[in-house]
Design a protein around this motif. Structure first.
Motif, PDB file in Angstrom:
ATOM      1  N   VAL A 271       1.052  35.099   6.298  1.00 29.43           N
ATOM      2  CA  VAL A 271       1.814  36.702   6.902  1.00 29.43           C
ATOM      3  C   VAL A 271       2.762  36.818   6.203  1.00 29.43           C
ATOM      4  CG1 VAL A 271       3.392  37.294   8.924  1.00 29.43           C
ATOM      5  CG2 VAL A 271       0.957  35.590   9.103  1.00 29.43           C
ATOM      6  N   LEU A 272       4.324  36.113   5.555  1.00 27.14           N
ATOM      7  CA  LEU A 272       5.240  36.991   5.170  1.00 27.14           C
ATOM      8  C   LEU A 272       4.121  38.005   3.765  1.00 27.14           C
ATOM      9  CD1 LEU A 272       7.533  33.702   5.511  1.00 27.14           C
ATOM     10  CD2 LEU A 272       7.359  36.547   6.857  1.00 27.14           C
ATOM     11  N   PHE A 273       3.270  36.994   2.637  1.00 25.95           N
ATOM     12  CA  PHE A 273       2.838  37.853   1.353  1.00 25.95           C
ATOM     13  C   PHE A 273       2.129  38.634   2.068  1.00 25.95           C
ATOM     14  CE2 PHE A 273      -0.718  37.145  -1.775  1.00 25.95           C
ATOM     15  CZ  PHE A 273       0.313  37.665  -2.081  1.00 25.95           C
ATOM     16  N   VAL A 274       1.447  39.063   2.737  1.00 25.39           N
ATOM     17  CA  VAL A 274       0.648  40.226   3.204  1.00 25.39           C
ATOM     18  C   VAL A 274       2.086  41.016   3.833  1.00 25.39           C
ATOM     19  CG1 VAL A 274      -1.060  41.148   4.741  1.00 25.39           C
ATOM     20  CG2 VAL A 274      -1.511  38.614   3.750  1.00 25.39           C
ATOM     21  N   ARG A 275       2.815  40.785   4.177  1.00 20.58           N
ATOM     22  CA  ARG A 275       4.120  41.749   4.930  1.00 20.58           C
ATOM     23  C   ARG A 275       4.252  42.336   3.065  1.00 20.58           C
ATOM     24  NH1 ARG A 275       3.341  44.990   8.042  1.00 20.58           N
ATOM     25  NH2 ARG A 275       5.425  45.062   8.771  1.00 20.58           N
ATOM     26  N   ALA A 276       4.812  41.233   2.454  1.00 17.21           N
ATOM     27  CA  ALA A 276       5.366  41.812   1.660  1.00 17.21           C
ATOM     28  C   ALA A 276       4.768  43.180   0.703  1.00 17.21           C
ATOM     29  CB  ALA A 276       5.504  40.938   0.840  1.00 17.21           C
ATOM     30  N   GLU A 277       3.197  42.254   0.502  1.00 10.62           N
ATOM     31  CA  GLU A 277       2.122  43.034  -0.416  1.00 10.62           C
ATOM     32  C   GLU A 277       2.016  44.277   0.508  1.00 10.62           C
ATOM     33  OE1 GLU A 277       0.277  41.975  -3.186  1.00 10.62           O
ATOM     34  OE2 GLU A 277       2.765  41.389  -3.545  1.00 10.62           O
ATOM     35  N   GLY A 278       2.335  44.520   1.408  1.00  6.98           N
ATOM     36  CA  GLY A 278       2.340  46.533   1.905  1.00  6.98           C
ATOM     37  C   GLY A 278       0.794  45.750   3.262  1.00  6.98           C
ATOM     38  N   GLY A 279       0.346  45.138   3.611  1.00  8.27           N
ATOM     39  CA  GLY A 279      -0.439  44.852   4.314  1.00  8.27           C
ATOM     40  C   GLY A 279      -0.288  44.901   6.403  1.00  8.27           C
ATOM     41  N   SER A 280      -1.050  45.540   6.910  1.00  5.62           N
ATOM     42  CA  SER A 280      -0.690  45.525   8.116  1.00  5.62           C
ATOM     43  C   SER A 280      -0.901  44.493   9.072  1.00  5.62           C
ATOM     44  CB  SER A 280      -2.340  45.923   8.673  1.00  5.62           C
ATOM     45  OG  SER A 280      -2.571  45.346   8.766  1.00  5.62           O
ATOM     46  N   TYR A 281      -0.348  44.314  10.100  1.00  5.17           N
ATOM     47  CA  TYR A 281      -0.157  42.724  10.786  1.00  5.17           C
ATOM     48  C   TYR A 281      -1.558  42.091  11.189  1.00  5.17           C
ATOM     49  CZ  TYR A 281       5.100  43.684  11.965  1.00  5.17           C
ATOM     50  OH  TYR A 281       6.058  43.732  12.269  1.00  5.17           O
ATOM     51  N   SER A 282      -2.966  43.578  11.246  1.00  4.12           N
ATOM     52  CA  SER A 282      -3.865  43.280  11.505  1.00  4.12           C
ATOM     53  C   SER A 282      -4.655  42.336  10.198  1.00  4.12           C
ATOM     54  CB  SER A 282      -4.647  43.976  11.873  1.00  4.12           C
ATOM     55  OG  SER A 282      -4.096  44.785  13.113  1.00  4.12           O
ATOM     56  N   LEU A 283      -4.667  42.558   9.124  1.00  2.00           N
ATOM     57  CA  LEU A 283      -5.000  42.096   8.188  1.00  2.00           C
ATOM     58  C   LEU A 283      -3.954  40.896   7.502  1.00  2.00           C
ATOM     59  CD1 LEU A 283      -6.155  41.774   5.995  1.00  2.00           C
ATOM     60  CD2 LEU A 283      -4.570  43.117   4.413  1.00  2.00           C
ATOM     61  N   ALA A 284      -2.736  40.603   8.429  1.00  2.37           N
ATOM     62  CA  ALA A 284      -2.173  39.009   7.594  1.00  2.37           C
ATOM     63  C   ALA A 284      -2.800  38.209   9.218  1.00  2.37           C
ATOM     64  CB  ALA A 284      -0.554  39.018   8.289  1.00  2.37           C
ATOM     65  N   GLY A 285      -2.477  38.901  10.072  1.00  2.64           N
ATOM     66  CA  GLY A 285      -3.397  37.841  11.082  1.00  2.64           C
ATOM     67  C   GLY A 285      -5.014  37.424  10.653  1.00  2.64           C
ATOM     68  N   ALA A 286      -5.620  38.285  10.031  1.00  2.00           N
ATOM     69  CA  ALA A 286      -6.663  38.203   9.828  1.00  2.00           C
ATOM     70  C   ALA A 286      -7.494  37.202   8.343  1.00  2.00           C
ATOM     71  CB  ALA A 286      -7.919  39.189   9.285  1.00  2.00           C
ATOM     72  N   LEU A 287      -5.743  37.439   7.498  1.00  2.00           N
ATOM     73  CA  LEU A 287      -6.243  36.059   6.561  1.00  2.00           C
ATOM     74  C   LEU A 287      -5.734  34.664   7.178  1.00  2.00           C
ATOM     75  CD1 LEU A 287      -4.944  38.239   3.711  1.00  2.00           C
ATOM     76  CD2 LEU A 287      -7.424  37.542   4.177  1.00  2.00           C
ATOM     77  N   ALA A 288      -5.018  35.245   8.185  1.00  2.00           N
ATOM     78  CA  ALA A 288      -4.664  33.028   8.383  1.00  2.00           C
ATOM     79  C   ALA A 288      -5.527  32.593   8.865  1.00  2.00           C
ATOM     80  CB  ALA A 288      -3.572  33.418   9.292  1.00  2.00           C
ATOM     81  N   ALA A 289      -6.511  33.601  10.060  1.00  2.00           N
ATOM     82  CA  ALA A 289      -7.822  33.169  10.488  1.00  2.00           C
ATOM     83  C   ALA A 289      -8.088  32.686   9.644  1.00  2.00           C
ATOM     84  CB  ALA A 289      -8.058  34.172  11.754  1.00  2.00           C
ATOM     85  N   VAL A 290      -8.788  33.500   8.801  1.00  2.00           N
ATOM     86  CA  VAL A 290     -10.009  32.621   8.074  1.00  2.00           C
ATOM     87  C   VAL A 290      -9.864  31.969   7.115  1.00  2.00           C
ATOM     88  CG1 VAL A 290     -11.286  33.542   5.756  1.00  2.00           C
ATOM     89  CG2 VAL A 290     -11.060  35.080   7.437  1.00  2.00           C
ATOM     90  N   TYR A 291      -8.372  31.239   7.210  1.00  2.00           N
ATOM     91  CA  TYR A 291      -7.931  30.270   6.408  1.00  2.00           C
ATOM     92  C   TYR A 291      -8.189  28.492   7.586  1.00  2.00           C
ATOM     93  CZ  TYR A 291      -4.941  26.383   5.026  1.00  2.00           C
ATOM     94  OH  TYR A 291      -4.177  24.873   4.269  1.00  2.00           O
ATOM     95  N   GLY A 292      -7.624  29.247   8.662  1.00  2.00           N
ATOM     96  CA  GLY A 292      -7.673  28.621   9.746  1.00  2.00           C
ATOM     97  C   GLY A 292      -9.291  27.867  10.363  1.00  2.00           C
ATOM     98  N   VAL A 293     -10.490  28.728  10.208  1.00  2.00           N
ATOM     99  CA  VAL A 293     -11.453  28.612  10.570  1.00  2.00           C
ATOM    100  C   VAL A 293     -12.075  27.097   9.781  1.00  2.00           C
ATOM    101  CG1 VAL A 293     -13.624  29.644  10.414  1.00  2.00           C
ATOM    102  CG2 VAL A 293     -11.365  30.792  11.862  1.00  2.00           C
ATOM    103  N   ALA A 294     -11.944  28.118   7.940  1.00  2.00           N
ATOM    104  CA  ALA A 294     -12.271  27.125   6.661  1.00  2.00           C
ATOM    105  C   ALA A 294     -11.828  26.044   6.723  1.00  2.00           C
ATOM    106  CB  ALA A 294     -12.254  27.911   5.895  1.00  2.00           C
TER     107      ALA A 294
END
Length: 419
Positions: free
Chosen positions: A36-59
């Protein structure tokens, strides 16, 4: 309890296995906040941060049972270390590539989650071969749980320190590098190299053929949703009240609360039906999530986070007692893996759900999700209470059955508080 812990740590290999497992699990325990912190630092949205964290968790949820079965078949060193290296390499790719192109970012975090080594289950399998007295094994479960809560308290702080001193990219690299070193420390130890799995009963459903286990999985899916949603909802709160360090304190507060609750729960032997006690613990858990929606200042909010975490460890510890009792013969390890997987899936769903909710209604809407999810978990346990008391065959599972190789009336505190 402290004297008993020291006695265990003096046993050869015990301290090394515990420390190596905890360090090896840092990437998994801090993945959500780091992503989440990395995505926000890269300019990504909260939705993208949550989606990437969710993908990690599901995998991660998919990989844990698969890798766990491979460990049973091939042994720990042949699976744990290669998996840790592959997971770290995938997260390094994510750290250097960033969030664009999106396909590469999603593929990298998915690979990192998929290859996360099942160190937690491996440690539970090793305790009985390292500690030869029954009371020591029981106490080791409690010590393991308390130590894990320390990790989940210190882990977020480590990430935020790396972010403050260097950058979110460095935080990803440092944490995953430490994870490889932790796994290496475990798998080169004599107990890990010598361990072999016991024979298991063949069935295509395995542990999932137990109705009681399925009921537990259904409930803890929603407990996971509650925890995952807090992870994302805390980010905008931190942005509004001082930045990443406030977010880190909130996450550490949750871990500290679970640590306190776990120590209190593990300090005594509990009488009575664990299914009934679990319903009470989950009810308290849901109620303690409600005050988070008040969103006071950072100090008060951190204290509320501590309170919100108090009943998490006891609830999961009580659930592990029920897993022991409801797992079909020869499937206890698999049953624990499924509980970890379900909890992880729930946390991933929670992070994915909280992103759009936060963008639509702010942090307050995100903090409302945990209380609702906790209430649904309680509803599941209430509707399935008969199944949780009896086995599929209709008989009460006796304490110390064949499903509990240590014949514990009730483990004082199960390992895997974060599941």
């Amino acid at each position: 309890m402290a004297t008993g812990y020291l006695e265990i740590l003096r046993v050869r290999h015990a301290a090394r296995l515990l420390a190596g497992t905890l360090v090896g699990r840092l990437p998994n325990g801090t993945a959500a906040i780091a992503i989440v912190l990395f995505v926000r630092a890269e300019g990504g949205s909260y939705s993208l941060a949550g989606a990437l964290a969710a993908v990690y968790g599901v995998a991660n949820a998919i990989g844990q049972p698969v890798l766990g079965r491979l460990v049973d078949l091939r042994g720990q060193p042949r699976v744990q270390l290669p998996a840790a290296v592959l997971s770290a390499l995938a997260m390094a790719v994510f750290a250097f590539v960033g969030i664009d192109p999106r396909a590469a970012a999603y593929a990298a975090v998915a690979a990192a989650g998929l290859f996360t080594p099942p160190l937690e289950g491996g440690l539970r399998a090793l305790w009985s071969s390292v500690l030869h007295r029954e009371d020591q094994v029981h106490r080791a479960y409690a010590m393991d749980a308390v130590a894990q809560e320390v990790m989940f308290t210190v882990g977020p702080l480590l990430v935020t320190v790396c972010v403050s001193v260097w950058s979110p990219q460095v935080a990803l690299l440092v944490v995953n590098g430490l994870g490889v070193l932790g796994a290496l420390s475990v798998v080169v130890s004599a107990p890990s190299r010598a361990w072999r799995s016991a024979p298991r009963e063949a069935h295509w459903l395995g542990a999932l053929r137990s109705p009681g286990l399925l009921a537990l999985l259904g409930a803890f899916l929603f407990v996971g949703i509650a925890l995952g949603s807090i992870t994302v909802a805390s980010v905008p709160y931190g942005d509004e009240h001082g930045g990443a360090h406030v977010y880190g304190w909130l996450m550490a507060g949750l871990g500290l609360g679970a640590l306190v609750g776990g120590m209190a729960y593990g300090a005594r032997q509990w009488a009575g039906e664990p299914a009934r006690r679990l319903r009470g613990l989950v009810a308290f858990l849901a109620v303690c999530y409600l005050p988070l929606t008040l969103m006071p200042g950072p100090v008060a909010m951190t204290l509320l986070a501590v309170v919100a975490g108090v009943f998490l460890a006891p609830a999961i510890a009580c659930a592990f007692v029920l897993v022991d009792r409801h797992a079909p013969a020869g499937t206890v390890t698999e049953a624990f893996s499924w509980l970890v997987t379900t909890f992880t899936v729930g946390a991933s769903v929670g992070t994915g759900l909280a992103g759009p909710v936060v963008e639509a209604g702010g942090a307050r809407g995100g903090f409302a999700i945990p209380a609702v999810a906790g209430g649904v978990a309680l509803l599941v346990l209430t509707c399935t209470k008969r199944v949780l008391v009896v086995t599929a065959g209709g008989t009460v599972v006796a304490a110390g059955s064949e499903n509990d190789p240590n014949r514990a009336l009730e483990p004082r505190l199960g390992s895997g508080d974060r599941a």
